[in-house]
Design a protein around this motif. Structure first.
Motif, short mmCIF file in Angstrom:
data_model
loop_
_atom_site.label_atom_id
_atom_site.label_comp_id
_atom_site.label_asym_id
_atom_site.label_seq_id
_atom_site.Cartn_x
_atom_site.Cartn_y
_atom_site.Cartn_z
N GLY A 43 26.38 8.01 25.07
CA GLY A 43 26.52 6.98 24.04
C GLY A 43 27.47 5.89 24.48
N ILE A 44 28.59 6.30 25.09
CA ILE A 44 29.58 5.31 25.54
C ILE A 44 28.96 4.42 26.62
N ILE A 45 28.26 5.04 27.57
CA ILE A 45 27.64 4.25 28.65
C ILE A 45 26.61 3.27 28.07
N ALA A 46 25.72 3.80 27.21
CA ALA A 46 24.65 2.95 26.66
C ALA A 46 25.21 1.82 25.80
N MET A 47 26.21 2.14 24.97
CA MET A 47 26.78 1.10 24.11
C MET A 47 27.56 0.07 24.92
N SER A 48 28.23 0.53 26.00
CA SER A 48 28.95 -0.41 26.86
C SER A 48 27.96 -1.40 27.46
N MET A 49 26.82 -0.86 27.90
CA MET A 49 25.78 -1.72 28.49
C MET A 49 25.31 -2.73 27.44
N PHE A 50 25.08 -2.25 26.22
CA PHE A 50 24.57 -3.12 25.16
C PHE A 50 25.55 -4.25 24.85
N ILE B 121 20.19 9.39 29.56
CA ILE B 121 21.48 9.83 30.14
C ILE B 121 21.90 11.16 29.52
N THR B 122 21.67 11.33 28.23
CA THR B 122 22.03 12.60 27.58
C THR B 122 21.24 13.76 28.20
N ILE B 123 19.95 13.55 28.41
CA ILE B 123 19.14 14.60 29.04
C ILE B 123 19.65 14.89 30.44
N ALA B 124 19.97 13.80 31.17
CA ALA B 124 20.43 13.97 32.56
C ALA B 124 21.76 14.71 32.62
N LYS B 125 22.64 14.46 31.64
CA LYS B 125 23.97 15.07 31.68
C LYS B 125 23.96 16.53 31.26
#
Lengths: 253, 207
Positions: A43-50, B121-125
């Protein structure tokens, strides 16, 4: 010896079911935490990207909404227009000059748009004024340079192209009359009643809208903000007054 | 920079993802093996490929939002005399926002690819989580839900007789992501989902 691997989760599940005590419970909690942690990290990675993407867009653009309120970009339209001789195709954006700025020295015309119905009494009353103003603001001898366009709708009673031609001839409104009897343009411009007037800057931004607020505010292109306009006699701002005040203010004539 | 040069960057990111997801992925993914050991597996190849596809879809969507804003300022960003013309579509107020929330399609794309990225990413992690199947199904559902939206946007292109290359790239990224989730679902149902862990467990049990 080869053994079929048992997934770790199943093993822990069995330990938990068989009351393996605190150890199995702790292992289960650990795995649940791992799942939660994976979701949070993702979530942190995806939201940072957004938000990074959103910030780049926000810092490199200055969007202007489309619409007919002052300061908005007027919706472009096309259709058939009568020029006094015949009906010809017409594109509103052909009149626009996107490079125009508030202090431009070139003599680029502003655009006055009138929505009218040939059967509407107020439109008939205003027609002689429109004829006068279209002559007055023709850009000659330092006068403001404004292109007048009438958009003919069918709000009151059934109308026709013949009626539009007759109206134009009768009141000597010697400018383009666009056929909007199907009211598509009126819908895009949020016009609910006639006559309605708009003054559009050469770059397509609505500078004044007769139906907005108290009818006494205009758009200052220099400051990019709305400003109060003064009615000369009764406080009610008419199209000609808006043209004079806004064009003088912005040095656009 | 020419708009098509920028488009080719987005396209390259997506293409790299597609290659990782394809059978060629095993040789290409070798560059990640040391840092990301999971990429030695088929699951890792597909997931890493999907990350690139979602990233490319996200960046091209962000660019269409940028174009939307620039066009509202009066600029011309991607016009021409050919059928390939973004200005006529992204700059057309009749079509350039979603009919429910009134938000630019570029922003809708950014949100969609961010959500897909989160799922991937969640699936990958945590690939062994019992929630994995749910996440794969969610990804499948989201990408399938994108198909009628793509259909609507393509209908606008047909109506206007124009093609917006940037929008089309985002649509393709969504379809590739859908294929990726189908591959993941098949793999998850097979015995090859956790082949790397099986090897480790077998190694320990032999000891």
């Amino acid at each position: 010896m080869t053994t079929e691997p048992i997934p770790l989760r199943q093993t822990i599940g069995l330990m938990h079911e068989n009351e393996f005590g605190k150890f199995g419970e702790n292992m289960k909690t650990m795995l649940d935490n791992q799942e939660g942690s994976a979701r949070s990290e993702a979530g942190i990675i995806a939201m940072s990207m957004f938000f990074a993407g959103l910030l780049v867009v926000a810092f490199t653009t200055n969007p202007i909404a489309s619409g007919t309120q002052i300061g908005e970009r007027a919706p472009v339209f096309s259709g058939e227009a009568y020029d006094g001789t015949s009906w010809k195709s017409f594109q509103f954006d052909d009149l626009l000059d996107m490079s125009w700025t508030w202090n431009a020295t070139e003599d680029v015309p502003w655009i006055a748009v009138e929505f009218l119905d040939t059967d509407c009494g107020h439109c008939k009353n205003a027609a002689p004024d429109m004829a006068t103003w279209s002559q007055e603001f023709s850009g000659v001898n330092g006068a403001p340079n404004v292109v007048f366009i009438a958009i003919a709708v069918e709000f009151v009673a059934e109308s026709s192209r013949a009626e539009i031609v007759d109206f134009r001839t009768q009141y000597e409104n010697n400018f383009l009359f666009v056929d909007d009897l199907d009211e598509d343009i009126a819908k895009d411009w949020d016009v609910l009643a006639t006559p309605s007037y708009f003054l559009v800057q050469p770059d397509g931004i609505v500078a004044w809208n007769s139906g907005q607020a108290t009818n006494s505010i205009g758009w200052d292109a220099k400051e990019e903000k709305s400003i109060p306009l003064n009615g000369f006699d009764d406080g009610y701002v008419q199209l000609n007054e808006a043209i004079v005040q806004l064009m003088m203010l912005n040095g656009g004539e | 920079m020419n708009e098509y040069a920028i488009l080719s960057i987005h396209g390259a990111i997506i293409l790299f993802g597609v290659l990782l997801m394809s059978p060629l992925g095993s040789s290409i993914s070798s560059i990640f093996h040391n840092k990301y050991p999971s990429t030695t597996t088929r699951r890792g190849e597909i997931l890493s490929g999907m990350i690139f596809v979602c990233l490319g879809g996200f960046t091209v969507s962000a660019q269409t939002l940028w174009m939307h804003n620039k066009l509202s300022e009066g600029a011309s960003v991607c016009s021409g005399n050919s059928i390939l013309n973004c200005d006529g579509l992204i700059g057309n107020i009749a079509y350039n926002t979603d009919p429910f929330l009134g938000q630019p399609w570029g922003l809708v794309g950014m949100v969609a690819f961010t959500a897909l990225m989160w799922l991937v990413i969640t699936i990958a992690k945590d690939p062994m989580s019992p929630q994995t199947q749910l996440f794969i199904k969610a990804g499948l559902g989201a990408t399938i839900a994108g198909l009628p939206i793509i259909g609507l946007l393509v209908s606008y292109e047909i109506k206007e007789g124009l093609i917006c290359p940037f929008c089309t790239t985002a649509h393709i990224a969504n379809i590739i992501a859908l294929v990726g989730f189908i591959l993941l679902a098949k793999l998850h149902d097979s015995n090859d989902w956790a082949s790397d862990m099986k090897k480790q467990i077998s190694k320990h049990s032999r000891k």
